[in-house]
Scaffold this motif. Structure first.
Motif, PDB file in Angstrom:
ATOM      1  N   LYS A  46      40.454  40.473  29.914  1.00 37.36           N
ATOM      2  CA  LYS A  46      40.112  40.755  31.301  1.00 37.36           C
ATOM      3  C   LYS A  46      39.632  42.187  31.353  1.00 37.36           C
ATOM      4  O   LYS A  46      40.211  43.301  30.880  1.00 37.36           O
ATOM      5  CB  LYS A  46      41.328  40.741  31.989  1.00 37.36           C
TER       6      LYS A  46
ATOM      7  N   ASP B 236      38.872  41.808  37.159  1.00 39.63           N
ATOM      8  CA  ASP B 236      39.669  42.033  38.095  1.00 39.63           C
ATOM      9  C   ASP B 236      38.980  43.223  39.001  1.00 39.63           C
ATOM     10  O   ASP B 236      38.928  44.389  38.263  1.00 39.63           O
ATOM     11  CB  ASP B 236      41.049  42.469  37.610  1.00 39.63           C
TER      12      ASP B 236
ATOM     13  N   GLU C 148      39.623  37.982  39.815  1.00 41.14           N
ATOM     14  CA  GLU C 148      40.970  38.466  40.451  1.00 41.14           C
ATOM     15  C   GLU C 148      40.478  39.448  41.533  1.00 41.14           C
ATOM     16  O   GLU C 148      39.999  40.546  41.558  1.00 41.14           O
ATOM     17  CB  GLU C 148      41.765  39.199  39.478  1.00 41.14           C
TER      18      GLU C 148
ATOM     19  N   ASP D  82      46.018  38.391  43.440  1.00 38.18           N
ATOM     20  CA  ASP D  82      46.990  39.334  43.056  1.00 38.18           C
ATOM     21  C   ASP D  82      47.729  40.133  44.131  1.00 38.18           C
ATOM     22  O   ASP D  82      48.989  39.321  44.745  1.00 38.18           O
ATOM     23  CB  ASP D  82      46.692  40.164  41.909  1.00 38.18           C
ATOM     24  N   GLU D  83      47.121  41.230  44.588  1.00 36.81           N
ATOM     25  CA  GLU D  83      47.639  41.944  45.584  1.00 36.81           C
ATOM     26  C   GLU D  83      48.047  41.252  46.845  1.00 36.81           C
ATOM     27  O   GLU D  83      49.068  41.810  47.773  1.00 36.81           O
ATOM     28  CB  GLU D  83      46.603  43.233  45.768  1.00 36.81           C
TER      29      GLU D  83
ATOM     30  N   ASN E   1      48.182  34.772  40.314  1.00 38.42           N
ATOM     31  CA  ASN E   1      48.655  35.758  39.178  1.00 38.42           C
ATOM     32  C   ASN E   1      50.120  36.013  39.884  1.00 38.42           C
ATOM     33  O   ASN E   1      50.192  36.437  41.192  1.00 38.42           O
ATOM     34  CB  ASN E   1      47.928  36.945  39.372  1.00 38.42           C
TER      35      ASN E   1
HETATM   36 MG    MG Z   1      45.092  42.535  39.481  1.00 37.17          MG
END
Ligand code: MG
Ligand code: OSB
Length: 374
Positions: free
Chosen positions: A161, A188, A213, A238-239, A260
């Motif tokens: 990644k 990401d 991501e 994610d966030e 994630n």
């Molecule tokens: Mg992330």
């Protein structure tokens, strides 16, 4: 009987190399380590908040405040029958998931050690080893990036990644694909883009990425759902995901095709497992994210990733990818299959090296119920 004491430490552990993302650079891993003691057992939890509110609103200082003032008194005064009932007990505390998760995970470790059961078994994990990848920060040059990738592939990592940001996106991906047409590759952005960047993001479709991501805002799902409709590559949040409800809504509007899971962001392992179950129901693949944790936090990640729905490799690399010397006695090492073994010993299944822990500790205080008597 409630826990006998809560020890709260701040630690500083240098990283083997600086880790740069679209929001900043980390050279040293700063964290809070909590130790819960009961019946001669010491259980640990690690807080993934950073020194400042860059990844999320929480910080080490805010998390320490919440742990000390609001969470420690609960576990010191009350008999809780499970980590899930602790989560229930924290209903009045809005947000601050990383702080809550620290104590919740400590309770899981405590329960495992008191019952002589591994964390993986406690949460219903089935895998004996977990697939892992490596997350590579933004590099000074493309040549540095390619060198890094080559060295991690040599170590045996099977999924790469890379962090991207405006001005460092298409070019690095193109160069990686030129050299490595077949490797599992994902990017990401840590929220560095907006819908105005849709054209660039669509161009990423040509590079056969596993996923993109969190390209858009940390608090968004609407624009992510608009963007997902324009792309073939799956978006992964994610966030934006802090609860099972966040995920339900994101899935409902098509804001992502992959999620994630990070226990710190999700208020702990109980909520992480519930998120995993929801994603399985909706056939949304999940993977375990990382926050450059020490061996303590890493042990929780490995146990979490042992659940059957974690079908994509996690950001859970070996100890030496992060630190010269991790603070656990037996460091996490990559197996020859490019996996990490799931510990089978009670609780987190790794022993903390107390000398090394002391050596990186910058502050320490121990709370008992006495401090909270009126
Ligand atoms: Mg992330
Ligand atoms: O977005 O996944 C992220 C590290 C700090 C903050 C956010 C992120 C990360 C990582 C590190 O990508 C992954 C790892 O722990 O190896």
């Amino acid at each position: 009987m409630p826990v006998e004491s809560v020890e709260i430490r701040e630690i500083n552990l240098p990283l083997v190399s600086p880790f740069e993302t679209s929001f900043g650079v980390e050279k040293v891993k700063e964290a809070i380590i909590v130790a819960l003691k009961k019946n001669g057992v010491t259980a640990y939890g690690e807080c993934v908040a950073a020194s400042g509110p860059w990844y999320s609103e929480e910080t080490i200082a805010s998390a320490k405040y919440i742990i000390k003032q609001l969470l420690a008194p609960i576990v010191l005064k009350e008999e809780l029958d499970s980590p899930a009932s602790f989560i229930d007990r924290t209903k009045a505390i809005r947000g601050n998931n990383m702080a809550v998760a620290t104590v919740e995970m400590g309770l899981w470790d405590l329960m495992g050690k008191l019952r002589d059961t591994s964390l993986s078994t406690l949460i219903g994990g089935e895998k004996k080893e977990v697939q892992v990848g490596v997350s590579i920060g933004i590099q000074p040059t493309i040549a540095d990036l390619l060198d890094n990738i080559s060295s991690y592939l040599n170590d045996g990592y099977r999924r790469i990644k890379i962090k991207i940001k405006p001005g460092y996106d298409l070019e690095p991906v193109k160069e990686i694909r030129k050299k490595y047409p077949k490797i599992l590759l994902q990017v990401d952005a840590n929220s560095a883009y907006s819908l105005q960047d849709s054209n660039m993001l669509s161009e990423l479709d040509t590079f056969d990425l596993l996923l993109i991501e969190q390209p858009l805002a940390h608090d968004d799902i609407i624009d992510h759902s608009k963007l997902q409709k324009l792309l073939n590559t799956p978006l992964c949040l994610d966030e934006s995901i802090h609860s099972v409800e966040d995920a339900r809504k994101a899935i409902e509007i098509g804001a992502c095709r992959i999620i994630n899971i990070k226990a710190g962001r999700m208020r702990g392992l109980a909520c992480s497992k519930n998120l995993h179950d929801l994603c399985q129901l909706h056939k949304i693949p999940v993977w375990c994210g990382g926050m450059l944790e020490t061996g303590i936090g890493r042990a929780f990640n490995v146990a979490l990733a042992s659940l059957s729905g974690f079908t994509l490799p996690g950001d859970i690399s070996a100890s030496k990818r992060y630190f010269k010397r991790d603070i656990i006695t037996k460091e996490f090492e990559l197996t020859k299959d490019g996996t990490l073994e799931v510990p089978t010993a009670p609780g987190i299944g790794v022993d903390v090296d107390s000398k090394l822990l002391d050596a990186c500790t910058t502050s320490k205080e121990t709370l008992t119920v006495q401090q909270f008597r009126p």
